[in-house]
Enzyme design. Sequence first.
Site, PDB file in Angstrom:
ATOM      1  N   HIS A 101     101.974  28.737 -37.817  1.00 58.83           N
ATOM      2  CA  HIS A 101     103.000  29.694 -37.377  1.00 58.83           C
ATOM      3  C   HIS A 101     103.670  30.331 -38.579  1.00 58.83           C
ATOM      4  CE1 HIS A 101     106.579  27.060 -38.086  1.00 58.83           C
ATOM      5  NE2 HIS A 101     105.785  26.079 -37.711  1.00 58.83           N
ATOM      6  N   ASP A 103     106.751  32.142 -38.278  1.00 56.84           N
ATOM      7  CA  ASP A 103     108.212  32.188 -38.196  1.00 56.84           C
ATOM      8  C   ASP A 103     108.794  30.936 -38.842  1.00 56.84           C
ATOM      9  OD1 ASP A 103     107.163  30.648 -35.922  1.00 56.84           O
ATOM     10  OD2 ASP A 103     109.251  30.505 -35.275  1.00 56.84           O
ATOM     11  N   ASP A 134     106.732  24.652 -44.089  1.00 58.40           N
ATOM     12  CA  ASP A 134     106.707  24.743 -42.622  1.00 58.40           C
ATOM     13  C   ASP A 134     106.938  26.182 -42.184  1.00 58.40           C
ATOM     14  OD1 ASP A 134     106.809  24.129 -39.925  1.00 58.40           O
ATOM     15  OD2 ASP A 134     108.857  23.359 -40.000  1.00 58.40           O
ATOM     16  N   GLU A 169     107.255  29.629 -33.040  1.00 56.49           N
ATOM     17  CA  GLU A 169     107.198  28.168 -32.870  1.00 56.49           C
ATOM     18  C   GLU A 169     108.564  27.531 -33.062  1.00 56.49           C
ATOM     19  OE1 GLU A 169     106.739  23.927 -33.765  1.00 56.49           O
ATOM     20  OE2 GLU A 169     107.528  25.485 -35.088  1.00 56.49           O
ATOM     21  N   HIS A 434     113.014  22.284 -42.314  1.00 59.50           N
ATOM     22  CA  HIS A 434     114.220  22.571 -41.527  1.00 59.50           C
ATOM     23  C   HIS A 434     115.499  22.315 -42.308  1.00 59.50           C
ATOM     24  CE1 HIS A 434     112.224  22.261 -37.260  1.00 59.50           C
ATOM     25  NE2 HIS A 434     111.393  22.747 -38.168  1.00 59.50           N
TER      26      HIS A 434
END
Length: 464
Positions: A101, A103, A134, A169, A434
Amino acid sequence: MTSEPSVDDRLLEAAEGGIPAALADLGRLVRIPGIAWPAFDQEQLRLSARAIADLASGAGVFDEVRVLTAEIPGSGEQGQPAVLATRRARRGRPTVMLYAHHDVQPPGDESLWDTPPFEPTVRDGRLYGRGAADDKAGVMAHIASLRALREVHGDDLDLGLVLFVEGEEEYGSRSFGRFLADNADAMRSDVIVVADSGNWDSDTPAVTVSLRGNAKFHLTVRTLDHASHSGMFGGAVPDAMLATIKLLSTLWDSSGAVAVPGLAVRDADTPEYSEEKLRDETGLLEGVQPIGEGSILSRIWNRPAITVTGIDFTSVAAASNTLSPEVTVVVSARVAPGQDAREAYAAIEAHLRAHAPFGAQLTFSDVDCGDGFLVDTSGWAVAEAREAMRDGYRRDPVDLGVGGSIPFIADLVRQFPGSQILVTGVADPHSRAHSPNESLHLDTFRNAVRAETLLLARLNGRTV
């Protein structure tokens, strides 16, 4: 007399030789702040999708490359742009879908970053930036592997390929199921490689074999129809914050383990993993003890967890002597692999309603559930992946459980029940996905590209 290099040697040389270009492209992707939250500039996601479509076209292996969207069911709105590139298999070879992904998570408080989140920065063998691990590294691991495959095999490539790079995602994959249904014929694959997980450490690869599910919701607690002076009425009427604190505290026992009846625990062995390693990988402060029961990895991989991830309440700077009438919190639960996520959510809701203190009124909204996943490790694709990882990383891979969730895998299984799912990744335990200062270990990325190149080349020689 010098012998000719083997095909594997040539593939590994091509993979290694392509790493500088792949990292340069990764840096350019990191500079695009593509965030699917509506509060952010959505043009950046479109720029990100177009950049990846250009990279896919430049790999020289696809028959068709498109940027597409799908409708979000029940909303009438379109989801975020995804890249779909396809190549038909020839001469009985399998088709492999490569998922990642583009995004990313919002950067959060930028003052917590050592360098700007969207300015890729290399230091101490790591590339720092939001999305560096990520999952834009997953995107570039696919692209770099395809480039190496093309360099060695040229036009002698019979493998069917699907590159699917999603654009939402991190925002719940709201149009994912519809996208699969709309493009099922083009995307149907024998093997699906989901490059959105992690590894045992920066040197040791892993095949992810289990993922927890998730159940996320908003909980609003109300006790008053308006705010009141805390001095005049405090001690006689419960404010919403008092009720919320008492209510939320019932979700855990004294050890910090989840104490909600009806939440399952999976019974499965886990590797040795020390408290010292936990402290190193998480930054657990001195004197702060781990929570839960059982082995450390069983708590992360096989047991439920509940976290309060957000709260709407008066800020510290604006605090006044007031009894609050209403508090809203975001509750995020991780569900043991094998338990239906909606069943788990129902158990949590029933528990909270049964424990509402002082007769507080509870409202539940924005419920989002995703099932966990258990990989069938008996298939030939898993065996091929393990062998490729062993040769690519020069280390034996381990089977890894992941405490996080990738709910869309359940959608893949429903849409393509005959496909073998491989969950791989380029992150390591220090990647801080994150979180502020997210980063990619450069040697891990290099080894991941080596391993995926070997896997694709070997599948190119397989008949299904």
